[in-house]
Motif scaffolding. Structure first.
Motif: not given
Length: 224
Positions: A29-38, A105-110, A165-174
Motif C-alpha cells: 500500500r505504500a510504494p516508494k516514490t521519488n519526490d523531486p524536492t527530497a 542546485v536550485w529548484q522551482f516548484e509550483g 518542478n524544475v531543477v537547475h544544477d549549475v555546476k553540472a549544467s543540467t
C-alpha cells in the motif's frame, strides 16, 4: 505428539503467517516514490519576492489577480511590452526576486493551470544563459507543454492543475523537469553566471489573442 501440542503449533503458524501478510500488505500500500524536492530546503518567500512584469501602460489589476491562494496572469497579443524601451513581446510574468543564483542546485516548484485556447506562450523560464537569454523556457502549443518549441514535455496540459518542478544544477549544467512528480525532461544547461526563475505568460510564436496561466503553491528550494 499430544493433540494439544499440535493445536498450539498450528495457532502459532497462523499468527506468524497473518503478521507476515500484514507487513506485506503495508508494503504494497505504500510504494516508494521519488519526490523531486527530497534533499532540498525551501527558502523563505514573501510578497516582495514576487515581482510583477506587465504591459507598461496597464495597471497590475488589469492583467493580474491574487486571491491569497491562486495567482492569475493574462496578457493580450496586442499588448505593449513590459517596459517602454523594450522591444520584446507582450508578457505578464512574475520574476522571482531576491534569489538570483550563480552556483549550486536550485529548484522551482509550483502548481500550474493553463485554460484551453491559450497557445503560443511561455509559462515558465529559467532566466540567464551564456549566448542566449534563457536556460529553459516551457512553452504551450495547442495543449502540449514543450521545451521551447521543440520536444513535448507533457502532451495534455489544458484545463487541469499540474505540479511542476524544475531543477537547475549549475555546476553540472543540467536542467530536469518533473510533471506531477515524474521526470519528463533532462537537458543540458546553457551556461551563464546569473539565473532566476519566472512564471506567467509571455507571448511566443503563433500566440493566441489572449494568453492565461494560473499558479499556486510557488516555492523556491536549494539543495542541502
Amino acid at each position: 505428539m499430544a493433540p494439544h501440542a499440535l493445536s498450539w503449533i498450528s495457532v502459532s503458524l497462523l499468527i506468524f503467517l497473518a503478521s507476515s501478510s500484514c507487513v506485506a500488505a503495508r508494503g504494497a500500500r505504500a510504494p516508494k516514490t521519488n519526490d523531486p524536492t527530497a534533499g532540498f530546503t525551501a527558502v523563505r518567500l514573501g510578497e516582495s519576492n514576487f515581482a510583477l512584469q506587465r504591459p507598461f501602460d496597464e495597471t497590475s489589476g488589469a492583467r493580474y489577480s491574487f486571491d491569497g491562494t491562486v495567482r492569475k496572469l493574462w496578457v493580450l497579443s496586442s499588448d505593449k511590452p513590459h517596459a517602454r524601451q523594450s522591444h520584446t513581446s507582450p508578457r505578464t510574468e512574475i520574476r522571482m526576486a531576491g534569489y538570483d543564483y550563480s552556483s549550486g542546485v536550485w529548484q522551482f516548484e509550483g502548481h500550474g493551470y493553463v485554460p484551453s485556447g491559450t497557445t503560443g506562450v511561455s509559462i515558465m523560464q529559467v532566466f540567464g544563459a551564456g549566448e542566449t537569454a534563457t536556460t529553459l523556457m516551457l512553452h504551450v502549443y495547442n495543449g502540449a507543454l514543450r521545451y521551447y518549441d521543440r520536444q513535448v514535455v507533457e502532451d495534455d496540459i489544458y484545463d487541469r492543475w499540474f505540479r511542476l518542478n524544475v531543477v537547475h544544477d549549475v555546476k553540472a549544467s543540467t536542467v530536469t523537469v518533473y510533471i506531477d512528480g515524474k521526470q519528463k525532461l533532462h537537458v543540458n544547461g546553457r551556461g551563464g553566471d546569473s539565473h532566476y526563475f519566472k512564471f506567467g505568460v509571455y507571448a511566443q510564436n503563433h500566440d493566441s489573442s489572449c494568453m492565461e496561466s494560473r499558479w499556486k503553491g510557488i516555492r523556491i528550494l536549494k539543495k542541502d
